[in-house]
Design a protein around this motif. Structure first.
Motif, short mmCIF file in Angstrom:
data_model
loop_
_atom_site.label_atom_id
_atom_site.label_comp_id
_atom_site.label_asym_id
_atom_site.label_seq_id
_atom_site.Cartn_x
_atom_site.Cartn_y
_atom_site.Cartn_z
N UNK A 276 62.32 24.59 98.34
CA UNK A 276 61.32 25.08 98.74
C UNK A 276 60.60 25.51 97.30
N UNK A 277 61.20 25.97 96.57
CA UNK A 277 60.60 26.55 95.09
C UNK A 277 60.34 25.24 94.43
N UNK A 278 61.14 24.30 94.21
CA UNK A 278 61.04 22.96 93.60
C UNK A 278 59.86 22.15 94.11
N UNK A 279 59.86 21.89 95.42
CA UNK A 279 58.92 21.25 96.13
C UNK A 279 57.40 21.96 96.10
N UNK A 280 57.63 23.26 96.32
CA UNK A 280 56.33 24.23 96.26
C UNK A 280 55.53 24.29 95.01
N UNK A 281 56.35 24.42 94.13
CA UNK A 281 56.13 24.34 92.59
C UNK A 281 55.19 22.97 92.08
N UNK A 282 55.65 21.87 92.77
CA UNK A 282 55.29 20.41 92.76
C UNK A 282 53.89 20.48 93.32
N UNK A 283 53.80 21.27 94.40
CA UNK A 283 52.49 20.99 95.25
C UNK A 283 51.57 21.98 94.72
#
Length: 597
Positions: A276-283
């Motif tokens: 969530x943190x990795x993909x959320x940061x990307x978004x």
């Protein structure tokens, strides 16, 4: 489902309280999910410049003075968060209070019903059952159900609601990040379910081991005087250590499985949060979501992971509770003994006829075979024979502790199995070989069957039992506490108190099941003489290995291997070759040796 229905049956009368507890936790969980939304809105729309899309949130902001005012006074947001936290705390308190009240009342109901049912189970059940296991079911198993009701069950509704509500909120915020957020959840749930099915047997094994350990402890504490007398402390310590070690090993195995579960579920949870943190940061970097939404998602992911992880614990606790419920249900399914069968309640004088009576504990293995005899009211019949010959089994048929398989037993011309058990037991006094006394006063023990009995009746019964003088020699007399199981009295004193407790009711039929063995010959003679001289003379059954005790009986039956091998009076039997004469000669020669000493 079957166990759950049984649980709902026990909860009858407290379901509304439990429902209110569930409503409280739903409100509490809803307030929990509101906090990340407040933080997200603050970051994006109060501090940031993003417009507020929700009309409800916009109305609340306008009510508080508008975005600019709140931005200048961010402490308002702090107050709102504090208010939400306090409100959540109130509903959590209500949840805990209401759930605990319902759980405690439900478990009290289970304990009461269980204890009441055990009291009504037949004599045969108690003879075969282990006391320690019954204690285990009445205490540990009931407490397992209480903990599940008070803590886990009410959490299920809250967890399901939180999961559904948070997923809905997350979907409204961003579908892509929501799908990533729930990627590992099915794996975690499936892992929890598999774990539950595997660990259930470990819980059962641990509970059974605890029951065996409890039985060993109960036996040791009950027979501690025997242990001391034979210096068996080391043996008993080793025996308990073996049961304790078995319990420890099985419980440790269970704990290792639980530790493995929590470790693996922690790993899966961290993987989920990391995704969530990795993909959320990307978004966020790409501008597809705002920083406030990322903050909300990082909060929500922890909120939904915990209920899913807890599902494993909830399922295991539910498994433990249902195992305990099943063990309790095993007792509740045992058919109770019907004492009032709407049969006869005739006046009993004490005329008794046995005709071709057969009895067996196990099918195909008769203990009594073709027993036939007659005894008139007020007469005394005695039984003598080797240990295990069936003497006690025979007299236990009279109060219907057991039912005869074939033949006929009539009391005053009425078939015994047509007389209510409660009625026949009121009219048959039974003095067992091993008397049991309660930790009460001597007076309370003697008038146990009728606590309102006058003191004069208590004294008369004690005199007949040759215990009156002994009691008066105690400092507190009849108010003396006898201690647990009568430990403060000698074996003969306990036996005579048990005799007094039985004869105080003036039962028309009295049975002495080898209960005069613990008293000396002189006291034995005194008791039998007093019984003969009292008014309302009872039909008396005496089991004894002592010839002097049975010699004055109107009829003596010699029993061996479940059959009557000799019958007659003392004078006729000593002149007849057989077991009675051999026992008589042996005891006479021993008495002569004692006199010569």
């Amino acid at each position: 489902m079957k166990n759950f229905k049984k649980l709902l049956e026990f909860m009858e009368g407290y379901k509304l309280i439990y429902l209110l507890g569930m409503i409280s936790i739903l409100i509490s969980q809803m307030l929990t999910t509101v906090t990340p939304l407040i933080l997200s809105t603050t970051v994006d729309s109060i501090i940031g410049e993003k417009s507020i899309s929700s009309p409800i949130i916009q109305s609340i902001v306008n009510l508080l003075g508008g975005k600019e005012l709140i931005k200048e006074r961010l402490w308002i947001i702090g107050l709102i968060l504090v208010f939400v936290a306090v409100l959540r705390g109130i509903f959590l308190y209500l949840k805990n209070t209401l759930a605990s009240k319902a759980a405690e009342n439900t478990t009290k109901k289970i304990r009461d019903r269980l204890y009441d049912h055990i009291q009504r189970l037949p004599y045969e059940f108690h003879v075969k059952s282990e006391t320690g296991e019954l204690i285990q079911k009445c205490t540990s198993d009931v407490d397992t159900i209480r903990r599940f009701l008070a803590i886990q069950l009410v959490e299920v509704a809250g967890s399901i609601f939180m999961l559904v509500f948070i997923l809905y909120v997350m979907l409204t915020l961003n579908i892509k990040l929501t799908l990533v957020s729930i990627l590992v959840l099915p794996i975690t749930f499936f892992f929890s379910f598999i774990f539950f099915t595997k660990v259930k047997k470990n819980f059962e094994a641990s509970d059974e081991a605890e029951a065996r350990m409890t039985t060993t402890l109960q036996e040791n504490l009950t027979g501690v005087r025997v242990v001391k007398a034979f210096s068996r402390q080391e043996f008993e310590v080793n025996k308990f250590d073996e049961k304790n070690l078995d319990y420890k090993n099985l419980t440790y195995k269970l704990i290792k499985n639980l530790s493995l579960y929590w470790a693996l579920s922690d790993f899966l949870s961290m993987v989920q949060v990391g995704c969530v943190i990795i993909f959320g940061s990307y978004l966020t970097y790409k501008g597809e979501i705002s920083l406030g939404i990322l903050i909300a998602f990082t909060s929500y992911i922890n909120m939904i992971i915990w209920p899913v992880r807890q599902m494993g614990r909830t399922l295991t606790d539910m498994g433990k509770a249902f195992v305990s419920l099943g063990r309790i249900d095993e007792i509740l399914k045992e058919p109770i003994e019907v004492l009032e069968e709407n049969h006869h309640e005739p006046k009993i004088d004490g005329n008794i006829e046995f005709k071709n009576v057969y009895f067996e504990y196990e099918k195909g293995k008769p203990v009594l075979k073709d027993i036939t005899f007659n005894i008139k009211a007020g007469q005394t019949i005695a039984f003598i024979g080797p240990t295990g010959s069936g003497k006690s089994s025979l007299v236990h048929l009279l109060p219907r502790l057991y039912e005869y398989n074939q033949g006929s037993i009539k009391i005053d011309g009425i078939e015994l199995n047509t007389i209510d058990k409660a009625w026949i037991r009121k009219n048959v006094g039974l003095v067992l070989q091993e008397p049991f006394l309660y930790a009460k006063t001597i007076k309370e023990n003697i008038r146990l069957a009728n606590p309102s009995m006058k003191d004069s009746r208590v004294f008369d019964a004690a005199k007949i039992a040759s215990i009156h003088e002994d009691i008066n020699s105690f400092e507190l007399g009849y108010e003396t506490l006898v201690g647990e199981r009568g430990v403060s009295l000698s074996g003969g004193q306990k036996q005579r108190m048990a005799i007094a407790r039985t004869i105080i009711n003036n039962s028309p039929i009295v049975i002495f099941d080898d209960s005069l063995s613990a008293v000396d010959t002189e006291t034995d003679i005194s008791i039998r003489k007093a019984l003969k001289e009292r008014q309302n003379k009872a039909t008396t059954f005496i089991i004894s290995h002592r010839i002097s005790t049975v010699s004055e009986a109107d009829l003596i039956l010699v029993i061996d291997k479940g059959k009557i091998i000799q019958r007659g009076t003392h004078n006729s039997l000593i002149n007849e070759e057989g077991l009675y004469k051999r026992v008589y000669n042996i005891q006479n020669s021993l008495d002569d040796e004692v006199i010569n000493l």
